[in-house]
Write a protein that holds these residues in place. Structure first.
Motif, PDB file in Angstrom:
ATOM      1  N   ASP A  57       0.861  -1.173   0.000  1.00 19.07           N
ATOM      2  CA  ASP A  57       0.000   0.000   0.000  1.00 19.07           C
ATOM      3  C   ASP A  57       0.904   1.231   0.000  1.00 19.07           C
ATOM      4  OD1 ASP A  57      -2.903   0.720   0.287  1.00 19.07           O
ATOM      5  OD2 ASP A  57      -2.071   1.920   1.908  1.00 19.07           O
ATOM      6  N   ASN A  58       0.334   2.379  -0.271  1.00 19.53           N
ATOM      7  CA  ASN A  58       1.142   3.595  -0.316  1.00 19.53           C
ATOM      8  C   ASN A  58       1.658   4.008   1.057  1.00 19.53           C
ATOM      9  OD1 ASN A  58       0.807   3.888  -3.084  1.00 19.53           O
ATOM     10  ND2 ASN A  58      -1.128   4.980  -2.841  1.00 19.53           N
ATOM     11  N   MET A  59       1.116   3.404   2.100  1.00 16.84           N
ATOM     12  CA  MET A  59       1.475   3.780   3.459  1.00 16.84           C
ATOM     13  C   MET A  59       2.567   2.852   3.999  1.00 16.84           C
ATOM     14  SD  MET A  59      -1.145   4.356   6.646  1.00 16.84           S
ATOM     15  CE  MET A  59      -2.118   5.477   5.656  1.00 16.84           C
ATOM     16  N   PRO A  60       3.723   3.377   4.417  1.00 19.24           N
ATOM     17  CA  PRO A  60       4.799   2.524   4.935  1.00 19.24           C
ATOM     18  C   PRO A  60       4.411   1.857   6.249  1.00 19.24           C
ATOM     19  CG  PRO A  60       5.315   4.834   5.306  1.00 19.24           C
ATOM     20  CD  PRO A  60       4.088   4.807   4.433  1.00 19.24           C
ATOM     21  N   VAL A  61       5.021   0.692   6.511  1.00 17.85           N
ATOM     22  CA  VAL A  61       4.725  -0.095   7.704  1.00 17.85           C
ATOM     23  C   VAL A  61       5.950  -0.118   8.612  1.00 17.85           C
ATOM     24  CG1 VAL A  61       4.058  -2.356   8.595  1.00 17.85           C
ATOM     25  CG2 VAL A  61       3.112  -1.538   6.412  1.00 17.85           C
ATOM     26  N   TYR A  62       5.728   0.128   9.900  1.00 18.44           N
ATOM     27  CA  TYR A  62       6.795   0.093  10.900  1.00 18.44           C
ATOM     28  C   TYR A  62       6.394  -0.883  12.006  1.00 18.44           C
ATOM     29  CZ  TYR A  62       8.473   4.288   8.560  1.00 18.44           C
ATOM     30  OH  TYR A  62       8.929   5.173   7.615  1.00 18.44           O
ATOM     31  N   VAL A  63       7.343  -1.717  12.409  1.00 17.94           N
ATOM     32  CA  VAL A  63       7.092  -2.740  13.421  1.00 17.94           C
ATOM     33  C   VAL A  63       7.735  -2.327  14.739  1.00 17.94           C
ATOM     34  CG1 VAL A  63       7.510  -5.145  14.075  1.00 17.94           C
ATOM     35  CG2 VAL A  63       6.962  -4.575  11.692  1.00 17.94           C
ATOM     36  N   TYR A  64       7.000  -2.555  15.836  1.00 13.78           N
ATOM     37  CA  TYR A  64       7.533  -2.317  17.177  1.00 13.78           C
ATOM     38  C   TYR A  64       7.412  -3.608  17.978  1.00 13.78           C
ATOM     39  CZ  TYR A  64       7.795   2.703  16.388  1.00 13.78           C
ATOM     40  OH  TYR A  64       8.133   3.943  15.901  1.00 13.78           O
ATOM     41  N   THR A  65       8.510  -4.014  18.612  1.00 16.96           N
ATOM     42  CA  THR A  65       8.509  -5.237  19.403  1.00 16.96           C
ATOM     43  C   THR A  65       9.204  -4.999  20.734  1.00 16.96           C
ATOM     44  OG1 THR A  65       9.239  -7.553  19.478  1.00 16.96           O
ATOM     45  CG2 THR A  65      10.626  -6.018  18.260  1.00 16.96           C
ATOM     46  N   MET A  66       8.860  -5.808  21.736  1.00 16.57           N
ATOM     47  CA  MET A  66       9.488  -5.686  23.051  1.00 16.57           C
ATOM     48  C   MET A  66      10.657  -6.646  23.217  1.00 16.57           C
ATOM     49  SD  MET A  66       6.258  -5.175  25.658  1.00 16.57           S
ATOM     50  CE  MET A  66       5.463  -6.735  25.269  1.00 16.57           C
ATOM     51  N   ASP A  67      10.912  -7.468  22.209  1.00 18.98           N
ATOM     52  CA  ASP A  67      11.877  -8.557  22.323  1.00 18.98           C
ATOM     53  C   ASP A  67      13.031  -8.361  21.342  1.00 18.98           C
ATOM     54  OD1 ASP A  67      12.913 -11.351  21.457  1.00 18.98           O
ATOM     55  OD2 ASP A  67      11.814 -11.781  23.301  1.00 18.98           O
ATOM     56  N   MET A  68      14.265  -8.370  21.843  1.00 22.41           N
ATOM     57  CA  MET A  68      15.428  -8.159  20.987  1.00 22.41           C
ATOM     58  C   MET A  68      15.570  -9.261  19.937  1.00 22.41           C
ATOM     59  SD  MET A  68      17.957  -6.386  19.994  1.00 22.41           S
ATOM     60  CE  MET A  68      18.141  -5.137  21.277  1.00 22.41           C
ATOM     61  N   GLU A  69      15.275 -10.491  20.333  1.00 23.06           N
ATOM     62  CA  GLU A  69      15.374 -11.600  19.381  1.00 23.06           C
ATOM     63  C   GLU A  69      14.381 -11.425  18.233  1.00 23.06           C
ATOM     64  OE1 GLU A  69      14.789 -16.462  19.359  1.00 23.06           O
ATOM     65  OE2 GLU A  69      15.405 -15.447  21.215  1.00 23.06           O
ATOM     66  N   LEU A  70      13.163 -10.976  18.576  1.00 28.49           N
ATOM     67  CA  LEU A  70      12.163 -10.740  17.534  1.00 28.49           C
ATOM     68  C   LEU A  70      12.521  -9.521  16.692  1.00 28.49           C
ATOM     69  CD1 LEU A  70       8.840 -11.513  19.446  1.00 28.49           C
ATOM     70  CD2 LEU A  70       9.980 -12.904  17.701  1.00 28.49           C
ATOM     71  N   LEU A  71      13.166  -8.540  17.306  1.00 32.40           N
ATOM     72  CA  LEU A  71      13.637  -7.386  16.542  1.00 32.40           C
ATOM     73  C   LEU A  71      14.619  -7.839  15.472  1.00 32.40           C
ATOM     74  CD1 LEU A  71      14.557  -3.854  17.622  1.00 32.40           C
ATOM     75  CD2 LEU A  71      16.344  -5.219  16.539  1.00 32.40           C
ATOM     76  N   GLU A  72      15.543  -8.715  15.856  1.00 32.80           N
ATOM     77  CA  GLU A  72      16.523  -9.216  14.893  1.00 32.80           C
ATOM     78  C   GLU A  72      15.844 -10.028  13.792  1.00 32.80           C
ATOM     79  OE1 GLU A  72      19.226 -11.333  17.360  1.00 32.80           O
ATOM     80  OE2 GLU A  72      20.201  -9.513  18.140  1.00 32.80           O
ATOM     81  N   LYS A  73      14.810 -10.786  14.167  1.00 28.72           N
ATOM     82  CA  LYS A  73      14.082 -11.562  13.162  1.00 28.72           C
ATOM     83  C   LYS A  73      13.344 -10.639  12.199  1.00 28.72           C
ATOM     84  CE  LYS A  73      10.694 -15.249  12.554  1.00 28.72           C
ATOM     85  NZ  LYS A  73      11.517 -15.818  11.480  1.00 28.72           N
TER      86      LYS A  73
END
Length: 235
Positions: A25-41
């Motif tokens: 979609d024209n709108m960019p997506v940003y992810v927020y996570t509380m877990d460093m391992e999931l951030l790396e994934k």
């Protein structure tokens, strides 16, 4: 400042499915996570990702994004955390559109009380996988709009009663039955195995009592289909 964006809180199977549906979609997506391992994934999956904490005051988001054009998805798998997250985000951003993932009807009720504009059952999110295989762009568009709350079309999950005409029928046999203008996405059995209606395996699935049928359609059509499923309307 980023003018328009969709923020997804949590990174798991369900949030990845949501991201898959709204990416492009024209709108960019940003992810927020509380877990460093999931951030790396998430980084390995090429997501724009950052860490957050439930105690955040959300100043970073307020300064980074134009909050008048934000859409937020709360997809934490722990119900209590997801409800708290929804409360916190609603307190900080009065006018943003918030969609929250719900495990059941009680969870959905609490999330709406917490400030969610729309709740999505987990099985509904799983059902969105089917859009990859649908050839009708209008259906794909409808599901996409459902995620953003822009459509009158709804996705609904209905339990098959023990005395329903549907019990014992294969999914493919339903093609010849009056479907009340709804689309059957998939059927989930008591073991939570999901059978998609467009796959060979899914079409051969024999419906049993207490299976969950996930359908898409307008509210009036869904209500008519529900009566039909429950045997309150003649075929």
């Amino acid at each position: 400042m980023i003018k328009e964006a969709t923020l997804v809180f949590g990174y798991n199977d369900y949030s990845r499915e949501i991201i898959k549906q709204i990416t492009g979609d024209n709108m960019p997506v940003y992810v927020y996570t509380m877990d460093m391992e999931l951030l790396e994934k998430a980084e390995a999956d090429s997501c724009n990702v950052a860490l957050f904490d439930l105690s955040d005051d959300w100043d970073e988001i307020a300064h980074r994004f134009d909050t008048g054009n934000l859409r937020l998805f709360c997809t934490l798998q722990d119900d209590a955390e997801n409800i708290f997250l929804t409360i916190s985000l609603r307190a900080a951003f009065k006018d943003v559109f918030i969609v929250a993932l719900a495990r059941n009807q009680e969870s959905a009720r609490k999330l709406r009380m917490a400030g969610a504009d729309k709740t999505m059952p987990i099985l509904q999110t799983t059902a969105n996988i089917i859009t990859e295989r649908l050839e009708k762009p209008i259906v794909m568009r409808a599901v996409h709009d459902l995620l953003y709350g822009r459509s009158e079309v709804m996705i609904k999950q209905l339990v098959v009663p023990e005395d329903s005409f549907f019990v014992g029928k294969r999914v493919e046999e339903l093609d010849d039955i009056k479907m009340h203008n709804v689309i059957i996405f998939c059927v989930a059995d008591s073991s939570h195995r999901t059978y998609f209606a467009v796959t060979k395996k899914g079409r051969h699935h024999q419906i049993a009592a207490n299976d969950i049928i996930i359908i898409i359609g307008y509210n009036n059509d869904i209500e008519a289909f529900k009566l039909f499923l429950e045997g309150q309307e003649k075929r």
